[in-house]
Design an enzyme around this catalytic site. Structure first.
Site, PDB file in Angstrom:
ATOM      1  N   ILE A  36       0.824  -1.215   0.000  1.00 36.14           N
ATOM      2  CA  ILE A  36       0.000   0.000   0.000  1.00 36.14           C
ATOM      3  C   ILE A  36       0.857   1.264   0.000  1.00 36.14           C
ATOM      4  CG2 ILE A  36      -0.353   0.275   2.510  1.00 36.14           C
ATOM      5  CD1 ILE A  36      -2.948   0.698  -0.341  1.00 36.14           C
ATOM      6  N   SER A  58      11.768   1.285   7.278  1.00 35.02           N
ATOM      7  CA  SER A  58      11.350  -0.061   6.913  1.00 35.02           C
ATOM      8  C   SER A  58      12.556  -0.973   7.085  1.00 35.02           C
ATOM      9  CB  SER A  58      10.860  -0.054   5.446  1.00 35.02           C
ATOM     10  OG  SER A  58       9.838  -0.976   5.221  1.00 35.02           O
ATOM     11  N   ARG A  59      12.301  -2.211   7.532  1.00 35.41           N
ATOM     12  CA  ARG A  59      13.418  -3.093   7.847  1.00 35.41           C
ATOM     13  C   ARG A  59      14.138  -3.588   6.603  1.00 35.41           C
ATOM     14  NH1 ARG A  59       9.599  -7.196  10.712  1.00 35.41           N
ATOM     15  NH2 ARG A  59       8.851  -6.884   8.583  1.00 35.41           N
ATOM     16  N   LYS A 112      -5.529   1.900   7.844  1.00 35.83           N
ATOM     17  CA  LYS A 112      -6.576   1.109   8.470  1.00 35.83           C
ATOM     18  C   LYS A 112      -6.130  -0.353   8.592  1.00 35.83           C
ATOM     19  CE  LYS A 112      -7.835  -1.743   5.990  1.00 35.83           C
ATOM     20  NZ  LYS A 112      -7.731  -2.727   4.895  1.00 35.83           N
ATOM     21  N   ASP A 190      -9.774  -7.744   6.997  1.00 30.49           N
ATOM     22  CA  ASP A 190      -8.852  -6.722   6.479  1.00 30.49           C
ATOM     23  C   ASP A 190      -9.544  -5.934   5.357  1.00 30.49           C
ATOM     24  OD1 ASP A 190      -5.893  -5.607   6.171  1.00 30.49           O
ATOM     25  OD2 ASP A 190      -6.654  -6.088   4.178  1.00 30.49           O
TER      26      ASP A 190
HETATM   27  P1  NAP Z   1       2.644  -5.423   3.099  1.00 32.30           P
HETATM   28  O1  NAP Z   1       2.704  -5.405   1.610  1.00 32.30           O
HETATM   29  O2  NAP Z   1       2.915  -6.686   3.813  1.00 32.30           O
HETATM   30  O3  NAP Z   1       3.604  -4.258   3.595  1.00 32.30           O
HETATM   31  C1  NAP Z   1       3.775  -3.945   4.944  1.00 32.30           C
HETATM   32  C2  NAP Z   1       5.219  -3.544   5.173  1.00 32.30           C
HETATM   33  O4  NAP Z   1       5.370  -3.271   6.564  1.00 32.30           O
HETATM   34  C3  NAP Z   1       6.182  -4.653   4.828  1.00 32.30           C
HETATM   35  O5  NAP Z   1       6.702  -4.475   3.528  1.00 32.30           O
HETATM   36  C4  NAP Z   1       7.255  -4.559   5.901  1.00 32.30           C
HETATM   37  O6  NAP Z   1       8.381  -3.870   5.381  1.00 32.30           O
HETATM   38  C5  NAP Z   1       6.646  -3.720   7.001  1.00 32.30           C
HETATM   39  N1  NAP Z   1       6.468  -4.501   8.234  1.00 32.30           N
HETATM   40  C6  NAP Z   1       6.781  -4.093   9.492  1.00 32.30           C
HETATM   41  N2  NAP Z   1       6.481  -5.020  10.381  1.00 32.30           N
HETATM   42  C7  NAP Z   1       5.970  -6.057   9.720  1.00 32.30           C
HETATM   43  C8  NAP Z   1       5.482  -7.331  10.108  1.00 32.30           C
HETATM   44  N3  NAP Z   1       5.465  -7.711  11.380  1.00 32.30           N
HETATM   45  N4  NAP Z   1       5.008  -8.166   9.146  1.00 32.30           N
HETATM   46  C9  NAP Z   1       5.019  -7.799   7.844  1.00 32.30           C
HETATM   47  N5  NAP Z   1       5.483  -6.606   7.416  1.00 32.30           N
HETATM   48  C10 NAP Z   1       5.943  -5.737   8.344  1.00 32.30           C
HETATM   49  O7  NAP Z   1       1.195  -4.942   3.603  1.00 32.30           O
HETATM   50  P2  NAP Z   1       0.217  -3.886   2.914  1.00 32.30           P
HETATM   51  O8  NAP Z   1      -0.703  -4.587   1.953  1.00 32.30           O
HETATM   52  O9  NAP Z   1       0.994  -2.735   2.397  1.00 32.30           O
HETATM   53  O10 NAP Z   1      -0.697  -3.503   4.169  1.00 32.30           O
HETATM   54  C11 NAP Z   1      -0.217  -2.677   5.198  1.00 32.30           C
HETATM   55  C12 NAP Z   1      -1.401  -1.988   5.853  1.00 32.30           C
HETATM   56  O11 NAP Z   1      -2.098  -1.240   4.837  1.00 32.30           O
HETATM   57  C13 NAP Z   1      -2.433  -2.955   6.449  1.00 32.30           C
HETATM   58  O12 NAP Z   1      -2.963  -2.435   7.622  1.00 32.30           O
HETATM   59  C14 NAP Z   1      -3.513  -3.027   5.374  1.00 32.30           C
HETATM   60  O13 NAP Z   1      -4.792  -3.315   5.909  1.00 32.30           O
HETATM   61  C15 NAP Z   1      -3.462  -1.616   4.816  1.00 32.30           C
HETATM   62  N6  NAP Z   1      -3.974  -1.524   3.442  1.00 32.30           N
HETATM   63  C16 NAP Z   1      -3.556  -2.396   2.468  1.00 32.30           C
HETATM   64  C17 NAP Z   1      -4.115  -2.316   1.185  1.00 32.30           C
HETATM   65  C18 NAP Z   1      -3.692  -3.234   0.054  1.00 32.30           C
HETATM   66  O14 NAP Z   1      -4.297  -3.169  -1.030  1.00 32.30           O
HETATM   67  N7  NAP Z   1      -2.693  -4.077   0.210  1.00 32.30           N
HETATM   68  C19 NAP Z   1      -5.087  -1.360   0.904  1.00 32.30           C
HETATM   69  C20 NAP Z   1      -5.433  -0.457   1.898  1.00 32.30           C
HETATM   70  C21 NAP Z   1      -4.888  -0.556   3.155  1.00 32.30           C
HETATM   71  P3  NAP Z   1       9.842  -4.216   5.975  1.00 32.30           P
HETATM   72  O15 NAP Z   1       9.988  -5.699   5.925  1.00 32.30           O
HETATM   73  O16 NAP Z   1      10.765  -3.463   5.074  1.00 32.30           O
HETATM   74  O17 NAP Z   1       9.837  -3.693   7.397  1.00 32.30           O
END
Ligand code: NAP
Length: 330
Positions: A36, A58-59, A112, A190
């Site tokens: 996101i 970010s890690r 969110k 989610d």
């Molecule tokens: P994601 O692709 O997994 O990205 C989250 C990032 O956070 C990871 O790349 C990671 O980067 C970091 N991170 C830190 N602690 C973590 C942990 N314990 N486990 C996994 N990653 C961790 O997730 P996302 O889809 O972007 O979603 C993140 C948030 O945005 C959620 O709350 C989700 O509900 C919301 N969201 C997502 C979307 C969508 O379409 N995907 C849409 C709207 C809202 P590092 O490894 O570099 O730290």
């Protein structure tokens, strides 16, 4: 709960280093560079002159040309002038990051759901209030173009019933995101919390959960599907069907039957129909609107904290019947 904490003065950062020149862009650090952050936050920030993407935290991931830090303490120790952080990490662990940012005098915007638990978010709200900082619990689906017009149309009518169908393919939209099916990842809630964020925004009266059925894959800790029965007002039935295994056409629809016709929100709030006739169809504008609002909140010295969609999800985990479903692998 909607809380607008107004302290009468523009919110200010406590740190000397973050004092910014009047009219200069807000220097923001984006935390959690994942799907996101890349799909929405970075493009929205790039187009908004009110913000400067000053750093990432970010890690494992970075953004070309932007100062990168592995954690919040490293960012703070570097002494880089920063006014605010925007947190895009998964909900579990978000509280510690937000708390560290608030303690350092930074305004905070939360993806969110705003945290892993309701009480975490309430703690952050109190901390922001005590420090005259802005906390913004974002609900991006509420920024879809047809949501405000839907609320206005419904305000002048009597609601009879509501049917919500939120069905999407986890493998397409969340490839390999194991965290989403871990405790606190919310599973099908989610995306489902987006539907609840729209419902709690457009319906005039409070929503209460009456019954829930949650389908947990045998090898996972969060539901892959759910059916909810809620009550709106005195006795208007509200049904919500959530499915994370939908292949083929995806559904993000809310249908509201009223005394003067039926309102249909489609595609997550981007299209509005009344009695089958399309009234509005708009491009995605959610994240630019969220950042506009964050800027306005900071300028006005207020917070916007609303946990009502998250409270309904917590209620579903509290009273929902649990059914074991087939094991799930990405
Ligand atoms: P994601 O692709 O997994 O990205 C989250 C990032 O956070 C990871 O790349 C990671 O980067 C970091 N991170 C830190 N602690 C973590 C942990 N314990 N486990 C996994 N990653 C961790 O997730 P996302 O889809 O972007 O979603 C993140 C948030 O945005 C959620 O709350 C989700 O509900 C919301 N969201 C997502 C979307 C969508 O379409 N995907 C849409 C709207 C809202 P590092 O490894 O570099 O730290």
């Amino acid at each position: 709960m909607t809380e607008m904490a107004t302290n009468g003065e523009p919110a200010r950062s406590a740190r000397e280093t973050t004092q910014r020149t009047r009219g200069a862009p807000l220097r923001i650090a984006l935390v959690g560079i994942g799907k996101i952050a890349r799909d929405q936050h970075i493009p929205a920030l790039e187009k908004d002159a009110a913000f400067e993407l000053a750093a990432t935290v970010s890690r494992n991931h970075q953004v070309d040309g932007v100062r990168a830090f592995r954690d919040i303490p490293s960012l703070l120790e570097a002494g880089l002038p920063i006014d605010a952080v925007s947190l895009c990490t998964p909900p579990v662990g978000r509280h510690a990051l937000a708390r560290a940012a608030l303690d350092a005098g930074l305004h905070v915007m939360l993806e969110k759901p705003p945290g892993a638990t309701v009480s975490e978010v309430e703690d952050l709200a109190a901390r922001a209030r005590a420090r005259n900082l802005t906390l913004f619990t974002t609900w991006h689906s509420r920024e879809s173009a047809a949501v405000d017009p839907a609320r206005d149309w419904l305000a002048r009518r009597t609601i009879k019933s509501v049917r919500t169908t939120w069905k999407e393919d986890i493998r397409h939209w969340h490839p390999g995101q194991d965290w989403i099916l871990e405790p606190g990842g919310l599973g099908v809630f989610d995306p489902g919390i987006n539907a609840l964020s729209i419902l709690t925004s457009i319906l005039p009266e409070r929503l209460m959960l009456r019954r829930a059925t949650l389908h947990f894959p045998a090898n996972r800790q969060a539901p892959i599907a759910a059916e909810l029965e809620l009550q709106h007002g005195a006795n208007d039935p509200v049904v919500v069907e959530l499915d994370f295994l939908q292949v083929g056409p995806q559904s993000w629809d809310i249908e509201v039957e009223t005394n003067e016709g039926t309102l249909l929100l489609r595609e997550g709030g981007r299209r509005l129909f009344i009695d089958g006739v399309e009234q509005l169809a708009a491009e995605d504008c959610e994240y630019p609107r969220l950042y506009r609002r964050f800027d306005e909140l900071i300028a006005a010295g207020t917070s916007d904290v609303d946990v009502s969609p998250q409270q309904l999800v917590a209620d579903a985990f509290m009273i929902g019947r649990r059914i074991e479903a087939a094991p799930f692998e990405f």
